[in-house]
Design an enzyme around this catalytic site. Sequence first.
Site, PDB file in Angstrom:
ATOM      1  CE  LYS A  34      -0.369  -0.606   4.954  1.00  0.00           C
ATOM      2  NZ  LYS A  34      -1.202  -1.026   6.072  1.00  0.00           N
ATOM      3  CE1 TYR A 250       9.870  31.869   5.572  1.00  0.00           C
ATOM      4  CE2 TYR A 250      10.262  29.525   5.240  1.00  0.00           C
ATOM      5  CZ  TYR A 250       9.955  30.771   4.732  1.00  0.00           C
ATOM      6  OH  TYR A 250       9.723  30.929   3.396  1.00  0.00           O
TER       7      TYR A 250
HETATM    8  C1  LIG Z   1      -0.265  -2.094   6.590  1.00  0.00           C
HETATM    9  C2  LIG Z   1      -0.778  -3.419   7.005  1.00  0.00           C
HETATM   10  C3  LIG Z   1       0.093  -4.493   7.293  1.00  0.00           C
HETATM   11  C4  LIG Z   1       1.602  -4.337   7.321  1.00  0.00           C
HETATM   12  O1  LIG Z   1       1.979  -3.745   8.549  1.00  0.00           O
HETATM   13  P1  LIG Z   1       3.541  -3.498   8.897  1.00  0.00           P
HETATM   14  O2  LIG Z   1       3.492  -2.974  10.283  1.00  0.00           O
HETATM   15  O3  LIG Z   1       4.011  -2.474   7.915  1.00  0.00           O
HETATM   16  O4  LIG Z   1       4.213  -4.796   8.752  1.00  0.00           O
HETATM   17  C5  LIG Z   1      -0.462  -5.716   7.578  1.00  0.00           C
HETATM   18  N1  LIG Z   1      -1.796  -5.890   7.605  1.00  0.00           N
HETATM   19  C6  LIG Z   1      -2.661  -4.879   7.369  1.00  0.00           C
HETATM   20  C7  LIG Z   1      -4.119  -5.132   7.438  1.00  0.00           C
HETATM   21  C8  LIG Z   1      -2.189  -3.617   7.074  1.00  0.00           C
HETATM   22  O5  LIG Z   1      -3.056  -2.630   6.835  1.00  0.00           O
END
Ligand SMILES: *Cc1c(COP(=O)(O)O)cnc(C)c1O
Length: 357
Positions: A34, A250
């Site tokens: 993702k 800034y």
């Molecule tokens: C993002 C996600 C993962 C992976 O999690 P990590 O902590 O990056 O290993 C696994 N399962 C679901 C449902 C997720 O949304």
Amino acid sequence: MRPLKALINIDNARKNLSFVRSLAPSSKIMATMKANAYGHGLNYMASAFSEADGFSVLTINEAVELRESGYEKKILLLEGVFDKEDLKIAAAFNFDVVLHNDYQLSLIRQLSSKKKISVHLKVNTGMNRLGFSLNNLPKVHSFLKEDERISEIVLMSHFANADSAKGIESQLSEVKMLRSNYHEPFSVANSAAILNNQDTHLEWIRPGIMLYGANPFDLDDLPGGLLPVMTLRSEIIATQEIKKGDGVGYGSDFRAPNDMRIGIVACGYADGYPRHAPSGTPIFVDGIETQTVGRVSMDMIAVDISSLLNTNIGSSVELWGENLGVDRVARSANTVGYELLCAISSPSRVPVEIYYG
Ligand SMILES: *Cc1c(COP(=O)(O)O)cnc(C)c1O
């Protein structure tokens, strides 16, 4: 060309996947892709992780992109479908879907397609975000069992505290109870659970952050066996000699405690560098670790180069990566490596280059 780039080490990504395989040799690996593969580039990572057993993504667009680029293994939609149109596309492209609520169940029941669909049935064991309650699960499971278009049911759950001392015990005991009642494949482990608890290595595992060589735990150092994948690299584009008491950037929040030499780096919060990183955040300049000074601006950061006598315009800067863990920068900015990696700006601002070795 502006010197900022995200360099992606494909060999390190492959080694991380092999390390995951070695930790959980009997589980199938659903590599989590993702957020543009945690900011690393979906297609680059799809080729780096081709040995995984499937990829999970959030949006239908990401899933279609993977399938259209020729990926033939499983593609899982992590939150399932958002509407009827998504479901039609998912059926046509043979995506696996998470099923987490009654609305999605009603969509599946109305689907006219004769195509089979594989479902990851999400159970809420304590995260209290997505998933059917333990009470509603039997009814939903038996609906799915009776629907001949459902080719496979994987029971899935997600841990709230796999990365902390609160731990997974209570959720894992619910999962163990479910395993004695449902004879389906299970998928529960994220990176933290994969690293911490072998009992979570069920038929499927879902590693994310560890594949990209960053930490699921709130720690500076990477767990052994993992290697950083992204190096965010730039250069010094200006230098300034400043006097004791002068402000930088800034708000002039930072005041020079002595006469100083500072360098200006081509990278700012519009590139994904955290604006909340305070003065003193580690940064690697010309092969030496130094610190940021003053507020992060949209396109630039100032760094202390008082003791780096050879540093000048064109000197190389590593914001994070092979020499400076992304987790150290994240912790300095009071966030997690996940957020920094995902926030990398699009390639028109931060071009991505892959390399090997
Ligand atoms: C993002 C996600 C993962 C992976 O999690 P990590 O902590 O990056 O290993 C696994 N399962 C679901 C449902 C997720 O949304």
